[in-house]
Motif scaffolding. Sequence first.
Motif, short mmCIF file in Angstrom:
data_model
loop_
_atom_site.label_atom_id
_atom_site.label_comp_id
_atom_site.label_asym_id
_atom_site.label_seq_id
_atom_site.Cartn_x
_atom_site.Cartn_y
_atom_site.Cartn_z
N LEU A 171 31.84 31.08 44.76
CA LEU A 171 32.53 29.83 45.06
C LEU A 171 34.05 29.98 44.95
O LEU A 171 34.78 29.37 45.71
N ARG A 172 34.50 30.79 44.01
CA ARG A 172 35.94 31.05 43.91
C ARG A 172 36.44 31.76 45.15
O ARG A 172 37.51 31.45 45.66
N ALA A 173 35.67 32.72 45.64
CA ALA A 173 36.07 33.45 46.85
C ALA A 173 36.13 32.50 48.04
O ALA A 173 37.05 32.58 48.86
N ARG A 174 35.16 31.60 48.13
CA ARG A 174 35.14 30.63 49.22
C ARG A 174 36.34 29.68 49.11
O ARG A 174 36.95 29.33 50.11
N ALA A 175 36.68 29.28 47.90
CA ALA A 175 37.80 28.35 47.69
C ALA A 175 39.13 28.99 48.06
O ALA A 175 40.05 28.29 48.49
N ARG B 274 34.00 21.53 39.20
CA ARG B 274 33.60 22.61 38.31
C ARG B 274 34.40 23.87 38.58
O ARG B 274 34.80 24.58 37.65
N VAL B 275 34.65 24.18 39.85
CA VAL B 275 35.43 25.36 40.20
C VAL B 275 36.88 25.19 39.73
O VAL B 275 37.48 26.14 39.21
N GLU B 276 37.43 23.99 39.87
CA GLU B 276 38.80 23.76 39.40
C GLU B 276 38.88 23.93 37.89
O GLU B 276 39.85 24.52 37.38
N ARG B 277 37.90 23.45 37.16
CA ARG B 277 37.86 23.63 35.71
C ARG B 277 37.74 25.11 35.37
O ARG B 277 38.40 25.62 34.46
N ALA B 278 36.91 25.82 36.12
CA ALA B 278 36.74 27.26 35.90
C ALA B 278 38.06 28.00 36.13
O ALA B 278 38.42 28.88 35.35
N GLU B 279 38.78 27.63 37.19
CA GLU B 279 40.08 28.27 37.46
C GLU B 279 41.03 28.05 36.28
O GLU B 279 41.75 28.96 35.89
N HIS B 280 41.00 26.86 35.72
CA HIS B 280 41.86 26.56 34.57
C HIS B 280 41.50 27.45 33.38
O HIS B 280 42.38 28.04 32.75
N LEU B 281 40.21 27.54 33.08
CA LEU B 281 39.77 28.35 31.94
C LEU B 281 40.09 29.83 32.14
O LEU B 281 40.57 30.50 31.22
N ILE B 282 39.85 30.34 33.34
CA ILE B 282 40.13 31.74 33.64
C ILE B 282 41.64 32.00 33.56
O ILE B 282 42.08 33.03 33.05
N GLY B 283 42.41 31.04 34.03
CA GLY B 283 43.87 31.16 33.95
C GLY B 283 44.39 31.21 32.53
O GLY B 283 45.48 31.71 32.27
N HIS B 284 43.61 30.69 31.59
CA HIS B 284 43.99 30.70 30.18
C HIS B 284 43.30 31.82 29.41
O HIS B 284 43.20 31.76 28.19
N GLY B 285 42.76 32.80 30.12
CA GLY B 285 42.26 34.00 29.47
C GLY B 285 40.76 34.11 29.27
O GLY B 285 40.29 35.10 28.72
N ALA B 286 39.98 33.12 29.68
CA ALA B 286 38.53 33.21 29.52
C ALA B 286 37.95 34.18 30.54
O ALA B 286 38.50 34.36 31.63
N THR B 287 36.85 34.82 30.20
CA THR B 287 36.18 35.71 31.15
C THR B 287 35.40 34.88 32.16
O THR B 287 35.07 33.72 31.91
N VAL B 288 35.11 35.50 33.30
CA VAL B 288 34.34 34.80 34.33
C VAL B 288 32.95 34.47 33.80
O VAL B 288 32.42 33.38 34.05
N GLU B 289 32.36 35.37 33.04
CA GLU B 289 31.02 35.15 32.50
C GLU B 289 30.98 33.95 31.55
O GLU B 289 30.11 33.08 31.66
N SER B 290 31.93 33.90 30.61
CA SER B 290 31.94 32.78 29.66
C SER B 290 32.31 31.47 30.35
O SER B 290 31.80 30.41 30.01
#
Length: 76
Positions: free
Chosen positions: A58-62, A26-42
């Motif tokens: 979790l991102r900070a821990r990663a 889930r965190v890896e998917r989130a990193e991908h979405l954020i890297g493509h311009g999505a907000t952390v909230e969305s």
Amino acid sequence: MRTARRGRSAGPACWTAGLGYQQQLRVERAEHLIGHGATVESTAQAVEFTDARMLRRLRARAHSPTASRAGGVGVR
């Protein structure tokens, strides 16, 4: 012939490893979405975290130096 392992059920360690792996995905998917311009909230909502704070934690821990040595997210 039956083995001694046949009667054993999966213990808590198995669940922890599975949950840690799921969280890592889930965190890896989130990193991908954020890297493509999505907000952390969305992104938190899209990858089904309870809130953006959980994703930030979790991102900070990663990204911490100890996480890379320990195997990533969800491993303590």
